[in-house]
Design a protein around this motif. Structure first.
Motif, PDB file in Angstrom:
ATOM      1  N   GLY A 307       0.928  -1.250  -0.106  1.00 35.09           N
ATOM      2  CA  GLY A 307      -0.010   0.116   0.029  1.00 35.09           C
ATOM      3  C   GLY A 307       0.777   1.041   0.002  1.00 35.09           C
ATOM      4  N   LYS A 308       0.145   2.465  -0.263  1.00 29.86           N
ATOM      5  CA  LYS A 308       0.672   3.833  -0.513  1.00 29.86           C
ATOM      6  C   LYS A 308       1.100   4.425   0.935  1.00 29.86           C
ATOM      7  N   GLU A 309       0.627   3.831   1.871  1.00 29.20           N
ATOM      8  CA  GLU A 309       0.704   4.668   3.119  1.00 29.20           C
ATOM      9  C   GLU A 309       2.001   4.162   3.900  1.00 29.20           C
ATOM     10  N   GLU A 310       2.300   2.931   3.580  1.00 25.76           N
ATOM     11  CA  GLU A 310       3.464   2.352   4.259  1.00 25.76           C
ATOM     12  C   GLU A 310       4.752   2.740   3.770  1.00 25.76           C
ATOM     13  N   LYS A 311       5.691   2.928   4.887  1.00 29.20           N
ATOM     14  CA  LYS A 311       6.977   3.157   4.647  1.00 29.20           C
ATOM     15  C   LYS A 311       7.807   1.697   4.026  1.00 29.20           C
ATOM     16  N   ILE A 312       8.405   1.826   2.884  1.00 25.14           N
ATOM     17  CA  ILE A 312       8.579   0.506   2.311  1.00 25.14           C
ATOM     18  C   ILE A 312      10.003   0.640   2.052  1.00 25.14           C
ATOM     19  N   ASP A 313      10.760  -0.703   2.512  1.00 24.25           N
ATOM     20  CA  ASP A 313      12.435  -0.790   2.077  1.00 24.25           C
ATOM     21  C   ASP A 313      12.229  -1.914   0.931  1.00 24.25           C
ATOM     22  N   LEU A 314      13.139  -1.318  -0.125  1.00 22.57           N
ATOM     23  CA  LEU A 314      13.515  -2.594  -1.210  1.00 22.57           C
ATOM     24  C   LEU A 314      14.878  -2.905  -0.598  1.00 22.57           C
ATOM     25  N   VAL A 315      14.708  -4.179  -0.157  1.00 24.87           N
ATOM     26  CA  VAL A 315      15.985  -4.738   0.508  1.00 24.87           C
ATOM     27  C   VAL A 315      16.602  -5.685  -0.328  1.00 24.87           C
ATOM     28  N   ILE A 316      17.858  -5.483  -0.499  1.00 20.76           N
ATOM     29  CA  ILE A 316      18.801  -6.412  -1.200  1.00 20.76           C
ATOM     30  C   ILE A 316      20.017  -6.820  -0.391  1.00 20.76           C
ATOM     31  N   LYS A 317      19.925  -8.212  -0.069  1.00 20.30           N
ATOM     32  CA  LYS A 317      20.997  -8.562   0.953  1.00 20.30           C
ATOM     33  C   LYS A 317      22.050  -9.420  -0.035  1.00 20.30           C
ATOM     34  N   VAL A 318      23.237  -9.074   0.090  1.00 19.69           N
ATOM     35  CA  VAL A 318      24.332  -9.782  -0.666  1.00 19.69           C
ATOM     36  C   VAL A 318      25.074 -10.602   0.186  1.00 19.69           C
ATOM     37  N   ASN A 319      25.202 -11.878  -0.437  1.00 16.97           N
ATOM     38  CA  ASN A 319      26.147 -12.634   0.438  1.00 16.97           C
ATOM     39  C   ASN A 319      27.556 -12.271   0.261  1.00 16.97           C
ATOM     40  N   PRO A 320      28.548 -13.053   1.135  1.00 17.86           N
ATOM     41  CA  PRO A 320      29.896 -12.522   1.216  1.00 17.86           C
ATOM     42  C   PRO A 320      30.770 -12.620  -0.086  1.00 17.86           C
ATOM     43  N   ASP A 321      30.700 -13.417  -1.077  1.00 19.14           N
ATOM     44  CA  ASP A 321      31.438 -13.786  -2.267  1.00 19.14           C
ATOM     45  C   ASP A 321      30.631 -13.082  -3.208  1.00 19.14           C
TER      46      ASP A 321
END
Length: 350
Positions: A307-321
């Motif tokens: 929804g448009k009212e929420e604060k949204i994080d586009l999360v990208i999690k990278v592994n060590p290598d």
């Protein structure tokens, strides 16, 4: 009136005129800009006539521009004009032929000159040379149903500055000017759309249309819907996130790095279409990650669900290598995985 008082009055009048003159000069700051056209890959548009109009300059379009369908928000060609500084434009007018719809559209609109001027004046830092620069192009977006969007762009940045509605019109072969009469020839649209030798469509786009049909014409309005989001990259311990560049479905583009990355927070942005970034591990080795494309249905469904009212994080999690990255949309209340995106990861960059 004493001589001194008279001198003071003259001085006051001269200073007042100088101040007004200076203010006008500040208001009418000039820039070097050009214009181009954008249309969806699946909806080729034929330029008939148009202009981006400033008080001191008019950047014109006519049939020489031909068929345009570089992709929504993507630049078409540009016609070089004598290089000079121009005022910010205040009007847009455009007439074009939509090949798929077999219709001419036309319209004239006032532009928000003050808003555009502020954006040009503010500008941005060019990551390539770390110097302040500003926008250099106006892009006129032509979509089905007579929808028009105007963007301004410069290195790594593109911003919507107007959205308008054209109305359909009838142009006959007799009425058309000489260089545009070809558009009115019988079967012109059929040949352009159906004959592969015209190369109107890239082969993959032609195949997509054959399989799925043309996109819903209303989608170019849906693309403009905004959500309150920001990117959030998680790199391995001791690592450093360097930058983040992204294009959104509405044709806008941002490039965050250094101060702009550090200060970035939730903003009303359209749904992301592409993104990429660099990061360094604790040994200062540099890596790149590119999300070449999201799955359109999946990413829109996920944003709409949150929804448009929420604060949204586009999360990208990278592994060590840097061989895997996981993606999700996250709010305070929930986290939804993104599973269908096409991701590319680099080896160590020397």
């Amino acid at each position: 009136m004493g001589t001194n008082k008279f001198k003071f009055l003259i001085l006051f009048v001269v200073c007042s005129f100088s101040l007004i003159s200076c203010q006008n000069k500040r208001m009418e700051e000039k820039y070097n800009w050009l214009g181009t056209v954008s249309a969806p890959q699946e909806y080729p548009m034929e330029v008939y006539k148009g202009a981006i109009i400033a008080d001191d300059f008019s950047y014109g379009f006519d049939a020489i521009w031909g068929t345009q369908n570089t992709g929504w928000g993507n630049e078409g060609g540009t016609m070089s004009v004598e290089t000079r500084l121009m005022e910010i434009p205040n009007k847009l007018e455009f007439t074009w032929y939509s090949l798929v719809e077999r219709k001419f559209y036309t319209g004239k609109w006032d532009l928000d000159k003050e808003k555009i001027n502020d954006l040009f004046k503010k500008g941005f830092i060019d990551q390539d040379n770390n110097k302040k620069t500003t926008y250099t192009n106006f892009i006129v977006g032509l979509a089905p149903k007579g929808r028009v969007v105007l963007w301004i762009n410069g290195p790594g940045n593109q911003t919507e500055v107007g959205a308008f509605q054209a109305h359909d019109t009838i142009i006959t072969k007799e009425k058309a000017y000489e260089n545009a009469k070809y558009m009115l020839k019988e079967g012109f649209a059929d040949r352009m759309l159906d004959d592969p030798s015209y190369e109107t469509f890239k082969p993959e786009i032609r195949a997509k249309i054959k399989e799925q049909g043309y996109p819903n014409p209303d989608v170019y309005e849906i693309y403009r819907e905004r959500y309150n989001w920001k990117p959030s990259v998680i790199v391995p311990e001791g690592g450093e996130w360097i930058d983040f560049g992204f294009n959104n479905y509405n044709g806008e583009q941002e490039n965050l790095f250094a101060e702009s990355l550090h200060n970035d927070t939730y903003q009303k942005r359209a749904v992301p279409k592409f993104c990429g970034f660099y990061w360094r591990d604790k040994s200062k080795n540099r890596y790149a990650v590119w999300i070449d494309s999201f799955d359109e249905k999946e990413i829109f469904d996920l944003f709409q669900k949150l929804g448009k009212e929420e604060k949204i994080d586009l999360v990208i999690k990278v592994n060590p290598d840097n061989t895997k990255a996981s993606l999700s949309l996250k709010t305070e209340k929930q986290e939804l995985p993104i599973t269908k995106a096409k991701i590319r990861l680099s080896r160590k960059i020397e």
